[in-house]
Enzyme design. Sequence first.
Site, mmCIF file in Angstrom:
data_model
loop_
_atom_site.group_PDB
_atom_site.id
_atom_site.type_symbol
_atom_site.label_atom_id
_atom_site.label_comp_id
_atom_site.label_asym_id
_atom_site.label_seq_id
_atom_site.Cartn_x
_atom_site.Cartn_y
_atom_site.Cartn_z
ATOM 1 N N TRP A 1 -11.998 -36.984 -24.798
ATOM 2 C CA TRP A 1 -11.256 -37.393 -23.617
ATOM 3 C C TRP A 1 -11.285 -36.624 -22.551
ATOM 4 O O TRP A 1 -11.341 -37.001 -21.334
ATOM 5 C CB TRP A 1 -9.881 -37.869 -24.144
ATOM 6 C CG TRP A 1 -9.960 -39.207 -25.028
ATOM 7 C CD1 TRP A 1 -9.561 -39.321 -26.259
ATOM 8 C CD2 TRP A 1 -10.554 -40.571 -24.704
ATOM 9 N NE1 TRP A 1 -9.818 -40.549 -26.597
ATOM 10 C CE2 TRP A 1 -10.352 -41.400 -25.698
ATOM 11 C CE3 TRP A 1 -11.020 -40.973 -23.501
ATOM 12 C CZ2 TRP A 1 -10.751 -42.610 -25.642
ATOM 13 C CZ3 TRP A 1 -11.334 -42.367 -23.213
ATOM 14 C CH2 TRP A 1 -11.341 -43.002 -24.329
ATOM 15 N N ASP B 1 -3.284 -35.728 -19.611
ATOM 16 C CA ASP B 1 -3.477 -36.986 -20.316
ATOM 17 C C ASP B 1 -2.614 -36.807 -21.629
ATOM 18 O O ASP B 1 -3.150 -36.063 -22.577
ATOM 19 C CB ASP B 1 -4.907 -36.988 -20.533
ATOM 20 C CG ASP B 1 -5.395 -38.409 -21.314
ATOM 21 O OD1 ASP B 1 -4.255 -39.221 -21.627
ATOM 22 O OD2 ASP B 1 -6.506 -38.636 -21.495
ATOM 23 N N LYS C 1 -0.807 -46.283 -27.407
ATOM 24 C CA LYS C 1 -0.884 -45.409 -28.784
ATOM 25 C C LYS C 1 0.699 -45.214 -29.303
ATOM 26 O O LYS C 1 1.049 -45.642 -30.576
ATOM 27 C CB LYS C 1 -1.470 -44.241 -28.336
ATOM 28 C CG LYS C 1 -2.823 -43.887 -28.254
ATOM 29 C CD LYS C 1 -3.771 -44.871 -27.518
ATOM 30 C CE LYS C 1 -5.149 -44.837 -27.532
ATOM 31 N NZ LYS C 1 -5.657 -43.936 -26.525
HETATM 32 C C1 LIG Z 1 -6.824 -43.944 -25.703
HETATM 33 C C2 LIG Z 1 -7.103 -42.906 -24.824
HETATM 34 C C3 LIG Z 1 -7.712 -42.901 -23.645
HETATM 35 C C4 LIG Z 1 -8.327 -44.240 -22.849
HETATM 36 O O1 LIG Z 1 -7.410 -44.869 -22.462
HETATM 37 P P1 LIG Z 1 -7.398 -46.370 -22.007
HETATM 38 O O2 LIG Z 1 -6.054 -47.066 -21.935
HETATM 39 O O3 LIG Z 1 -8.495 -47.038 -22.413
HETATM 40 O O4 LIG Z 1 -8.023 -46.153 -20.461
HETATM 41 C C5 LIG Z 1 -7.710 -41.711 -22.792
HETATM 42 N N1 LIG Z 1 -7.223 -40.405 -23.164
HETATM 43 C C6 LIG Z 1 -6.860 -40.377 -24.438
HETATM 44 C C7 LIG Z 1 -6.241 -38.952 -24.744
HETATM 45 C C8 LIG Z 1 -6.636 -41.450 -25.256
HETATM 46 O O5 LIG Z 1 -6.007 -41.421 -26.356
#
Ligand SMILES: *Cc1c(COP(=O)(O)O)cnc(C)c1O
Length: 360
Positions: free
Chosen positions: A102, A172, A196
Amino acid sequence: MTRVYNFSAGPAALPESVLKTAAAEMLDWHGSGMSVMEMSHRGPQFMAIAAQAQSLLRELMDIPANYKVLFMQGGAIAENAIVPMNLLRGHASADYIDTGEWSRRSIEEARRYARVNVAASAEDTGYTTIPGRSTWRLDPQAAYVHICSNETIGGVEYAEPPDVGSVPLVADMSSSILSRPVDVTRYGAIYGGAQKNIGPAGLTIVIVREDLIGQALAATPSAFDYAVVASHDSMFNTPPTYAIYIAGLVFEWIKSTGGLAAMEARNRHKAALLYDYLDSTDFYRSPVARDCRSLMNVPFKLHDPALDGAFLKGAEARGMVQLKGHRLVGGMRASIYNAMPLEGVLALVSYMREFEAAKG
Ligand SMILES: *Cc1c(COP(=O)(O)O)cnc(C)c1O
């Protein structure tokens, strides 16, 4: 009706009580005679739902008044572009820490807008560690330092936010938000998709310090300009109304079960059950260094990958689904977000023991 233990990395399991409330309120929300999905986003009923969701999130995370809470769309992947567009603020470059898939995705996308300095990378350990803070080559002129708090695929998580001095820290937090208390004042911005730990896909949460907004690149779409979104109370465009409603119910559930400190205690207990067992046997193993193991996503490998199929089949027969690891890592991955009950983790560990006894 049978509900499984869903170990999906995302979209992920939601608290059963939240789903029951949503089901009960589906056709007629609080005597309104309509579903939340059918409400005008500018009507008093939905405005109250959105205001309540924001106020609960502020309370749970203890978000100071000088931070904006934005309800956006596009997910963390869109934020990978939206962050540099908004937060470069005339700086030439931004620092990124590379701890896995990520962060790599964030870096690649940011390169379209900024000079990216990868100040540290865990690539040499196969993304099983977080590079020691003393090894980071930070640029004091950088617009911000970007981290991924919890690498959902690799299962690597920062134990604490790193100290980056006066340069704003941007995280993030898609897969760890609300899993434990965070000191929001340590961050310039926090973002994450909802699917999540918060609610349905389609809602993106952004928490951003107010002095950092208002200097977006001229080409930034208005709907992705933090200052525009903030000045319209996240209603510049039609927000993902139903997802905001469910998020509000999840926030209420977290509050009613003791808030983030209690959540952290439950999450630590659940994760320890799995890691302690993984460390106690040679049949399974965790690939991640002990000091940065994720509380939310637990990748693990069977000593013999030829048994993977049988393991997954047996798990499914016992009502435990979505345990297959991400293709980049292989093996298994148990995502044990807030909504995964202790019973689900106990059932998994018990099945792992049983499988080891049969095949070990
Ligand atoms: C799931 C996830 C993403 C992707 O997110 P989207 O909603 O598909 O844009 C990005 N970063 C992390 C840490 C994630 O767990």
